[in-house]
Design a protein around this motif. Structure first.
Motif, PDB file in Angstrom:
ATOM      1  N   LEU A  72       0.808  -1.215   0.000  1.00 14.74           N
ATOM      2  CA  LEU A  72       0.000   0.000   0.000  1.00 14.74           C
ATOM      3  C   LEU A  72       0.840   1.264   0.000  1.00 14.74           C
ATOM      4  CD1 LEU A  72      -2.696  -1.088   2.626  1.00 14.74           C
ATOM      5  CD2 LEU A  72      -2.822  -1.256   0.136  1.00 14.74           C
ATOM      6  N   VAL A  73       2.092   1.165   0.342  1.00 14.00           N
ATOM      7  CA  VAL A  73       2.966   2.340   0.356  1.00 14.00           C
ATOM      8  C   VAL A  73       3.401   2.643  -1.070  1.00 14.00           C
ATOM      9  CG1 VAL A  73       5.107   3.292   1.269  1.00 14.00           C
ATOM     10  CG2 VAL A  73       3.725   1.750   2.668  1.00 14.00           C
ATOM     11  N   PRO A  74       3.251   3.882  -1.545  1.00 18.80           N
ATOM     12  CA  PRO A  74       3.665   4.194  -2.927  1.00 18.80           C
ATOM     13  C   PRO A  74       5.175   4.061  -3.082  1.00 18.80           C
ATOM     14  CG  PRO A  74       3.078   6.201  -1.727  1.00 18.80           C
ATOM     15  CD  PRO A  74       2.679   5.054  -0.851  1.00 18.80           C
ATOM     16  N   LYS A  75       5.561   3.609  -4.237  1.00 18.57           N
ATOM     17  CA  LYS A  75       6.976   3.429  -4.528  1.00 18.57           C
ATOM     18  C   LYS A  75       7.560   4.745  -5.024  1.00 18.57           C
ATOM     19  CE  LYS A  75       6.547  -1.488  -5.669  1.00 18.57           C
ATOM     20  NZ  LYS A  75       6.786  -2.546  -6.693  1.00 18.57           N
ATOM     21  N   LEU A  76       8.486   5.306  -4.254  1.00 16.95           N
ATOM     22  CA  LEU A  76       9.119   6.577  -4.570  1.00 16.95           C
ATOM     23  C   LEU A  76      10.579   6.342  -4.925  1.00 16.95           C
ATOM     24  CD1 LEU A  76       7.660   8.778  -1.695  1.00 16.95           C
ATOM     25  CD2 LEU A  76       6.835   8.580  -4.043  1.00 16.95           C
ATOM     26  N   PRO A  77      11.141   7.207  -5.750  1.00 20.83           N
ATOM     27  CA  PRO A  77      12.567   7.044  -6.079  1.00 20.83           C
ATOM     28  C   PRO A  77      13.441   7.282  -4.857  1.00 20.83           C
ATOM     29  CG  PRO A  77      11.695   9.094  -6.978  1.00 20.83           C
ATOM     30  CD  PRO A  77      10.523   8.326  -6.463  1.00 20.83           C
ATOM     31  N   THR A 106      14.987  27.723  -8.816  1.00 26.11           N
ATOM     32  CA  THR A 106      15.396  26.988 -10.017  1.00 26.11           C
ATOM     33  C   THR A 106      15.382  25.478  -9.822  1.00 26.11           C
ATOM     34  OG1 THR A 106      17.696  27.273  -9.340  1.00 26.11           O
ATOM     35  CG2 THR A 106      16.785  28.877 -10.912  1.00 26.11           C
ATOM     36  N   TYR A 107      15.718  24.977  -8.649  1.00 25.29           N
ATOM     37  CA  TYR A 107      15.751  23.537  -8.401  1.00 25.29           C
ATOM     38  C   TYR A 107      14.369  23.058  -7.929  1.00 25.29           C
ATOM     39  CZ  TYR A 107      20.863  23.560  -8.720  1.00 25.29           C
ATOM     40  OH  TYR A 107      22.158  23.683  -9.163  1.00 25.29           O
ATOM     41  N   PRO A 108      14.029  21.798  -8.214  1.00 21.78           N
ATOM     42  CA  PRO A 108      12.734  21.268  -7.744  1.00 21.78           C
ATOM     43  C   PRO A 108      12.790  20.892  -6.266  1.00 21.78           C
ATOM     44  CG  PRO A 108      13.875  19.580  -8.997  1.00 21.78           C
ATOM     45  CD  PRO A 108      14.733  20.822  -9.095  1.00 21.78           C
ATOM     46  N   LEU A 109      12.931  21.885  -5.418  1.00 18.70           N
ATOM     47  CA  LEU A 109      13.076  21.669  -3.987  1.00 18.70           C
ATOM     48  C   LEU A 109      12.183  22.640  -3.231  1.00 18.70           C
ATOM     49  CD1 LEU A 109      16.983  21.437  -3.773  1.00 18.70           C
ATOM     50  CD2 LEU A 109      15.386  19.513  -3.699  1.00 18.70           C
ATOM     51  N   PHE A 110      11.721  22.226  -2.062  1.00 14.96           N
ATOM     52  CA  PHE A 110      11.116  23.153  -1.106  1.00 14.96           C
ATOM     53  C   PHE A 110      11.403  22.645   0.287  1.00 14.96           C
ATOM     54  CE2 PHE A 110       7.602  20.131  -1.339  1.00 14.96           C
ATOM     55  CZ  PHE A 110       7.087  20.113  -0.053  1.00 14.96           C
ATOM     56  N   ALA A 111      11.383  23.568   1.255  1.00 23.59           N
ATOM     57  CA  ALA A 111      11.758  23.266   2.633  1.00 23.59           C
ATOM     58  C   ALA A 111      10.681  23.780   3.566  1.00 23.59           C
ATOM     59  CB  ALA A 111      13.103  23.898   2.978  1.00 23.59           C
ATOM     60  N   HIS A 131      11.669  16.918  -2.421  1.00 24.13           N
ATOM     61  CA  HIS A 131      11.831  17.031  -3.867  1.00 24.13           C
ATOM     62  C   HIS A 131      10.437  17.188  -4.471  1.00 24.13           C
ATOM     63  CE1 HIS A 131      13.501  16.205  -7.902  1.00 24.13           C
ATOM     64  NE2 HIS A 131      12.358  15.560  -8.096  1.00 24.13           N
ATOM     65  N   ALA A 132      10.200  18.272  -5.195  1.00 29.53           N
ATOM     66  CA  ALA A 132       8.879  18.578  -5.766  1.00 29.53           C
ATOM     67  C   ALA A 132       9.053  18.871  -7.249  1.00 29.53           C
ATOM     68  CB  ALA A 132       8.246  19.769  -5.053  1.00 29.53           C
ATOM     69  N   ARG A 133       8.832  17.839  -8.056  1.00 34.26           N
ATOM     70  CA  ARG A 133       8.969  18.007  -9.508  1.00 34.26           C
ATOM     71  C   ARG A 133       7.574  18.143 -10.120  1.00 34.26           C
ATOM     72  NH1 ARG A 133      12.942  17.334 -12.943  1.00 34.26           N
ATOM     73  NH2 ARG A 133      14.243  16.382 -11.327  1.00 34.26           N
ATOM     74  N   VAL A 134       7.385  19.237 -10.851  1.00 30.40           N
ATOM     75  CA  VAL A 134       6.119  19.523 -11.528  1.00 30.40           C
ATOM     76  C   VAL A 134       6.336  19.280 -13.016  1.00 30.40           C
ATOM     77  CG1 VAL A 134       4.389  21.266 -12.050  1.00 30.40           C
ATOM     78  CG2 VAL A 134       5.441  21.186  -9.788  1.00 30.40           C
ATOM     79  N   HIS A 135       5.536  18.396 -13.616  1.00 32.15           N
ATOM     80  CA  HIS A 135       5.689  18.032 -15.015  1.00 32.15           C
ATOM     81  C   HIS A 135       4.946  19.029 -15.911  1.00 32.15           C
ATOM     82  CE1 HIS A 135       7.343  14.128 -13.774  1.00 32.15           C
ATOM     83  NE2 HIS A 135       6.389  14.117 -12.846  1.00 32.15           N
ATOM     84  N   ALA A 136       5.450  19.156 -17.132  1.00 29.51           N
ATOM     85  CA  ALA A 136       4.780  20.030 -18.093  1.00 29.51           C
ATOM     86  C   ALA A 136       3.471  19.433 -18.575  1.00 29.51           C
ATOM     87  CB  ALA A 136       5.703  20.307 -19.286  1.00 29.51           C
ATOM     88  N   LEU A 145       5.419  15.071  -8.468  1.00 29.56           N
ATOM     89  CA  LEU A 145       6.200  14.073  -7.735  1.00 29.56           C
ATOM     90  C   LEU A 145       6.759  14.740  -6.485  1.00 29.56           C
ATOM     91  CD1 LEU A 145       7.487  11.260  -7.515  1.00 29.56           C
ATOM     92  CD2 LEU A 145       9.401  12.139  -8.868  1.00 29.56           C
ATOM     93  N   ILE A 146       6.293  14.314  -5.326  1.00 34.41           N
ATOM     94  CA  ILE A 146       6.715  14.880  -4.043  1.00 34.41           C
ATOM     95  C   ILE A 146       7.393  13.768  -3.252  1.00 34.41           C
ATOM     96  CG2 ILE A 146       5.979  16.070  -1.953  1.00 34.41           C
ATOM     97  CD1 ILE A 146       3.515  17.011  -3.484  1.00 34.41           C
ATOM     98  N   VAL A 147       8.683  13.939  -2.968  1.00 38.02           N
ATOM     99  CA  VAL A 147       9.478  12.904  -2.300  1.00 38.02           C
ATOM    100  C   VAL A 147      10.190  13.542  -1.105  1.00 38.02           C
ATOM    101  CG1 VAL A 147      11.283  11.169  -2.552  1.00 38.02           C
ATOM    102  CG2 VAL A 147       9.833  11.747  -4.505  1.00 38.02           C
ATOM    103  N   PRO A 148      10.005  13.048   0.106  1.00 38.57           N
ATOM    104  CA  PRO A 148      10.809  13.537   1.240  1.00 38.57           C
ATOM    105  C   PRO A 148      12.274  13.137   1.070  1.00 38.57           C
ATOM    106  CG  PRO A 148       8.831  12.366   1.982  1.00 38.57           C
ATOM    107  CD  PRO A 148       8.966  12.088   0.518  1.00 38.57           C
TER     108      PRO A 148
END
Length: 721
Positions: A359-364, A648-653, A665-670, A677-680
């Protein structure tokens, strides 16, 4: 041939009498007279005769055409304009000369719904395209009087095409009468005609069969197409495409004698519910004498324990059924029956077994998402004071930090060396650098004031541009059609701490939030006081301040500008409202579900928003998807104080009172169909918790994956990868 009809010309008819007298003799060919005229004269005479014949034919044809001419004759008149003769035809009367003169229907709209003309004065159009007006119709009283005066009024029906009553013919009335009497509408129909016996009547017995044709060949010759169909099925069976019913297997089956069959145990059949016991003679209201207990048996039954008794009742005899009292053990027996049904359910429910890890999503893995800050590189300390605000210059070379005592320190990012310190003597609520690259200054908020500070050691070109913007030689004119704002703009000398000061209306308190527009000309400030005067928008180039809201519902916590569109984000305690500054209207209200909002930031694309609260919730909003959070994260153990996206980088804190700084890590696709994609990534711990407060502010170094954080312990830390 006698009685026949002979078709002959008039000349032949005249010569017929002479032929009869000649007794069948043949006439001789006439002799040629040599003394006759020449051929030319004969030809001329023939031509003359031909011309006379043509004239006679023309006259006869003209007379015939004049007698058969159906069109009106034209008259030759002299034109009054040209003076030349012209032919004039009489006008055509459509009532008599038209092909449809015999038709009675003047309305030519065709087969269309006539309720289209209910609100119009006409009901259609005639053959000339003119409107057919509706006839005047009286009310119900006029209809009643018409039926009284006219005895034949009931023989008419309303015609929707002409909007008037039309009399019915005798044939139509006869059909109506027959229908009322439930008879056949055809008057010529005779229901009592004698039956004609076609096959069994006298003289009509069938001697031959109905068809005397020869027997068809298909009845005794095998069908070729049926043979093909059968062979097709046979080939399919041989090739295995059609599988016939398999015979039941007769192989012996073996069972585990001492072990439990796992398959049978997993799918065991449910136990059937126990059936209630049928009554016996002892339960009758008048049982036989042998079932009645004696006095000793009755006393022994009463002395025995309930579980040791043979029966749960004592057989009793009643003289009549109406004298039988109510059954005293009815409730106990029904309760015992319900327990039997409850303990033996009819439906077997199989418990679902799921792996929690599935049930846990697979994240990179975070190692594949580098670079991001991982360790503490520098630390700058404010002695005995909490650092409430910090800001990083657009070129990433300087960091300005402010504490609660009113001290503002400017130091280098790479080495941590302090360059200059300003002392304002009062608490500082917010600090932000101007995002423009051609100028260099930052804004500090104190009690009811905004101070524009220029750092030292600037390049000459940047210093001149900054001085011209903040302290121009000629003040810009005030915007037309605007009332003078209560905020006062004051310029100071270059030796002063602040080159420009904006004095806000008194009573607003310390502005705790400052937000710059992307172009660097507008900035917004939020004061701690409640009311519409707590939010101000300032324009640096015109030195003008205005309050955009006349009425604000709730206390405003923070504001942000949209990076691309003229939109303004306003966060109150529980809601985030998006306003259109160009059209001056509310666009959307976001529902984060947070009890008290503490921080907010907008993604550089402008399509996403993060909101944090004092109840430890972090909400990610997709502005094009819904007004509710796309994802809610609860990674902090205490209240969230600050949020920041990297430019510029796909990051937020996110910074919290638990003393930790969490990176994502917060990557927004076109592609609009792809989810973000939100990854701790990592939890950075480098601040001490003081008086229940942890990390109070966080920011990013432009162009580099470095983070800067300020805490209640007085330290400012630079995190590098």
């Amino acid at each position: 041939m006698e009685g026949g009809l002979e078709m002959e010309s008039e000349d032949e008819a005249g010569e017929g009498g002479e032929d009869e007298g000649d007794d069948g003799e043949v006439d001789a060919w006439p002799e040629i007279d040599p003394a006759s005229d020449t051929e030319e004269e004969g030809d001329e005479e023939d031509e003359g005769e031909d011309e006379e014949q043509d004239e006679e034919d023309e006259e006869s044809s003209s007379s015939d055409s004049s007698s058969l001419h159906i069109f009106p004759k034209a008259k030759t008149v002299i034109s009054s304009i040209t003076g030349q003769p012209k032919k004039v035809y009489p006008e055509i009367e459509p009532d008599y000369d038209s092909d449809s003169s015999t038709e009675d229907a003047p309305n030519r709209v065709g087969n269309i719904p006539l309720h289209w003309y209910d609100d119009l004065p006409h009901v259609g159009y005639d053959i000339d395209g003119k409107k057919v007006l509706k006839p005047a119709r009286g009310d119900e009283l006029d209809k009643f009087l018409r039926t009284v005066e006219d005895p034949e009024a009931w023989t008419s029906a309303f015609d929707k095409n002409t909007q008037m009553d039309k009399p019915l013919t005798a044939e139509e009335l006869d059909i109506i009468r027959r229908l009322e009497r439930h008879e056949n509408p055809d008057a010529s129909y005779d229901p009592y005609t004698p039956t004609v016996e076609w096959f069994t009547g006298e003289g009509k017995q069938e001697i031959m069969p109905l068809s005397a044709g020869p027997e068809p060949k298909r009845r005794w010759v095998p069908s070729k197409w049926e043979k093909k169909k059968v062979m097709k099925i046979v080939r399919a069976i041989r090739q295995g495409r059609i599988v016939p019913s398999k015979p039941k297997s007769t192989a012996p089956q073996f069972y585990a004698l001492w072990g439990d069959d796992a398959a049978a145990a997993a799918h065991a059949a449910p136990l059937p519910a126990p059936k209630p016991r049928l009554p016996t003679h002892a339960e009758s209201y008048n049982p036989p004498a042998e079932y009645l207990p004696t006095a000793d048996e009755k006393k022994a039954w009463e002395d025995a324990e309930p579980e040791d008794r043979e029966r749960d009742f004592v057989p009793t005899q009643h003289p009549a059924l109406r004298l039988v009292p109510a059954y005293d053990r009815f409730v106990q027996e029904r309760f015992a029956r319900q327990l039997d049904l409850y303990l033996a359910p009819r439906v077997q429910r199989v418990k679902l077994t799921r792996d929690p890890s599935a049930l846990v999503p697979k994240l990179p893995a975070p190692s594949t998402l580098r670079p991001f800050p991982q360790h503490r590189a520098l630390r700058f300390v404010h002695l005995d004071a909490r650092v409430r605000a910090l800001g990083v210059s657009p070129d990433g070379a300087w960091v300005a930090s402010a504490d609660e005592r009113g001290d503002v320190c400017l130091w280098e990012v790479c080495v941590g060396r302090e360059v200059r310190r300003w002392a304002f003597g009062s608490s500082i609520g917010a600090l932000e650098w101007c995002p423009r690259t051609d100028v260099c200054f930052f804004v500090v908020s104190t009690e009811d004031a905004l101070h524009f500070i220029v750092p030292p050691h600037l390049p000459p070109a940047v210093a001149v541009t900054t001085h011209d913007l903040l302290a121009p030689a000629e003040l810009p004119p005030a915007p037309l059609g605007t009332a003078p704002a209560p905020a006062k703009w004051t310029s100071h000398s270059a030796d002063a701490d602040a080159l420009l000061t904006v004095a806000l209306p008194p009573g607003g308190g310390v502005p705790r939030c400052i937000a710059w527009h992307r172009r660097g000309d507008y900035l917004a400030s939020v004061s701690s006081g409640e009311g519409p005067g707590g939010v101000w928008v300032h324009q640096v180039s015109r030195r003008h301040s205005q309050a955009p809201f006349k009425k604000v519902t709730g206390a405003v916590q923070c504001v942000r500008f949209h990076p691309v569109k003229p939109h303004f984000f306003v966060a109150t305690q529980r809601y985030v409202r998006i306003y259109d500054l160009a059209e001056q209207k509310l666009l959307k209200t976001l529902l984060p579900g947070i009890r008290w909002i503490s921080a907010m930031d907008v993604h550089p694309s402008g399509e996403h928003l993060i909101v944090g609260g004092y109840d430890r919730k972090l909400c990610w909003f997709d502005l094009g998807l819904s007004d509710k959070p796309y994802k809610v994260m609860r990674y902090h153990t205490r209240a969230i104080r600050s949020l920041a996206f990297h430019g510029t980088y796909p990051l937020f804190a996110s910074a919290s009172d638990d003393g930790a700084l969490q990176l994502f890590h917060a990557r927004v696709h076109a592609d609009l169909m792809a989810d973000p994609l939100i990854v701790p990534l990592k939890i950075l711990r480098g601040h001490d918790v003081a008086d229940g407060l942890g990390v109070l502010a966080v920011g990013w170094v432009p162009g580099k994956p470095w983070a800067v954080s300020a805490g209640a312990d007085g330290g400012v830390v630079v995190w590098m990868h």
